[in-house]
Design an enzyme around this catalytic site. Structure first.
Site, PDB file in Angstrom:
ATOM      1  N   HIS A  98       0.821  -1.220   0.000  1.00  0.00           N
ATOM      2  CA  HIS A  98       0.000   0.000   0.000  1.00  0.00           C
ATOM      3  C   HIS A  98       0.856   1.272   0.000  1.00  0.00           C
ATOM      4  O   HIS A  98       0.314   2.376   0.171  1.00  0.00           O
ATOM      5  CB  HIS A  98      -0.925   0.025   1.214  1.00  0.00           C
ATOM      6  CG  HIS A  98      -1.976  -1.039   1.206  1.00  0.00           C
ATOM      7  ND1 HIS A  98      -2.797  -1.277   0.124  1.00  0.00           N
ATOM      8  CD2 HIS A  98      -2.330  -1.952   2.153  1.00  0.00           C
ATOM      9  CE1 HIS A  98      -3.616  -2.275   0.398  1.00  0.00           C
ATOM     10  NE2 HIS A  98      -3.348  -2.710   1.622  1.00  0.00           N
ATOM     11  N   ASP A 135      -2.867 -10.883  -1.430  1.00  0.00           N
ATOM     12  CA  ASP A 135      -3.408 -10.280  -0.219  1.00  0.00           C
ATOM     13  C   ASP A 135      -4.899 -10.006  -0.400  1.00  0.00           C
ATOM     14  O   ASP A 135      -5.384  -9.823  -1.520  1.00  0.00           O
ATOM     15  CB  ASP A 135      -2.661  -8.970   0.062  1.00  0.00           C
ATOM     16  CG  ASP A 135      -2.899  -8.434   1.454  1.00  0.00           C
ATOM     17  OD1 ASP A 135      -2.083  -8.735   2.349  1.00  0.00           O
ATOM     18  OD2 ASP A 135      -3.909  -7.719   1.653  1.00  0.00           O
ATOM     19  N   HIS A 137      -6.372  -7.342   0.320  1.00  0.00           N
ATOM     20  CA  HIS A 137      -6.542  -5.954  -0.110  1.00  0.00           C
ATOM     21  C   HIS A 137      -5.741  -5.665  -1.379  1.00  0.00           C
ATOM     22  O   HIS A 137      -4.617  -6.122  -1.524  1.00  0.00           O
ATOM     23  CB  HIS A 137      -6.102  -5.010   1.010  1.00  0.00           C
ATOM     24  CG  HIS A 137      -6.778  -5.289   2.318  1.00  0.00           C
ATOM     25  ND1 HIS A 137      -6.187  -6.043   3.307  1.00  0.00           N
ATOM     26  CD2 HIS A 137      -8.004  -4.939   2.765  1.00  0.00           C
ATOM     27  CE1 HIS A 137      -7.021  -6.143   4.330  1.00  0.00           C
ATOM     28  NE2 HIS A 137      -8.125  -5.482   4.034  1.00  0.00           N
TER      29      HIS A 137
END
Length: 247
Positions: A98, A135, A137
């Site tokens: 991220h 993942d 996300h």
């Protein structure tokens, strides 16, 4: 199988789930007898600045998180380099997918995958790469940094049914031929974690598919720890992925 690791990753550096006490310990306990540990070293700041702005690096320093984040990024570079010769897993934190060039969120600070692959490309050790992000996300930071590059392709499976997810991974990998495959190995898709989707044995299958794809294309493969927050299953998931990559 070689596992890049450092005891500093036991450190609880924030109050975030990725930094929780017991998380790294759970993985070490599950893989201890299956791994050859290689001590991580910090990434060169030049490698970090190749994907992150100077302002971003300064902000991470001001937070007091530079040293642990640089160690994670360095472990990722090492895992990618080892992965050119044999499969490798980086047991590192903070995670990275991220983190964009000038911002970050989701427990991430430096983008470990982007730092690692860019370092290999800058050193002319690879020409092409593929990132499989499993993942829960979406790895927005990795996409933001690497998707504009023509030498790397990124895939975040989005299926919400277990067998469709695995079929999608198999289908995408069937069309891949690159110098190296990097797995952003988040385990929070597990049935007993936040995502509630995959079984432990599914991580073996994903690891095996990646390894077979690497063999077919004459390339290498490696994996970096991203998410995964149920300590009761996290270690076994990592061990399953490693076993598939080693098969």
């Amino acid at each position: 199988m070689k596992v890049v690791f450092h005891e500093d990753f036991y450190t609880v550096y924030t109050n975030e789930p990725a930094a929780a006490e017991g998380r790294i310990e759970a993985v070490v306990a599950a893989i201890r007898d299956k791994a050859e540990f290689v001590e991580a070293v910090p990434a060169d700041e030049d490698d970090i600045r190749a994907v992150h702005t100077g302002m971003h690096v300064m902000r991470i320093r001001e937070k007091g998180l530079y040293d642990i984040s640089a160690l994670a990024a360095g472990g990722a570079v090492q895992a990618a380099e080892i992965g050119l010769v044999e499969p490798c897993f980086a047991l590192i934190r903070p995670p990275g997918h991220h983190a964009s060039a000038d911002s970050c969120w989701g427990f991430c600070y430096f983008n470990n995958m982007a730092v690692a692959l860019t370092a290999l490309k800058r050193r002319q050790k690879i020409q092409t790469a593929f990132v499989l992000d499993i993942d829960l996300h979406y790895g927005d930071g990795t996409v933001n940094i690497l998707d504009p590059e023509d030498w790397v392709r990124i895939h975040n499976p989005e299926e919400r049914r277990r067998h469709e997810y695995l079929r999608n991974v198999a289908h995408v990998l069937s069309n891949i031929a690159v110098d190296i495959i990097g797995i952003s190995a988040g385990f929070d898709h597990h049935r007993e974690d936040w995502g509630g989707l995959l079984e432990t044995e599914d991580y073996y299958e994903i690891g095996f598919l990646v390894r077979e794809t690497a063999r077919r294309s004459g390339g290498g493969c490696f994996a970096l720890l991203e998410g995964g927050y149920n300590h009761d299953v996290l270690g076994e998931c990592a061990a399953a992925l490693m076993a598939g990559m080693s098969a």
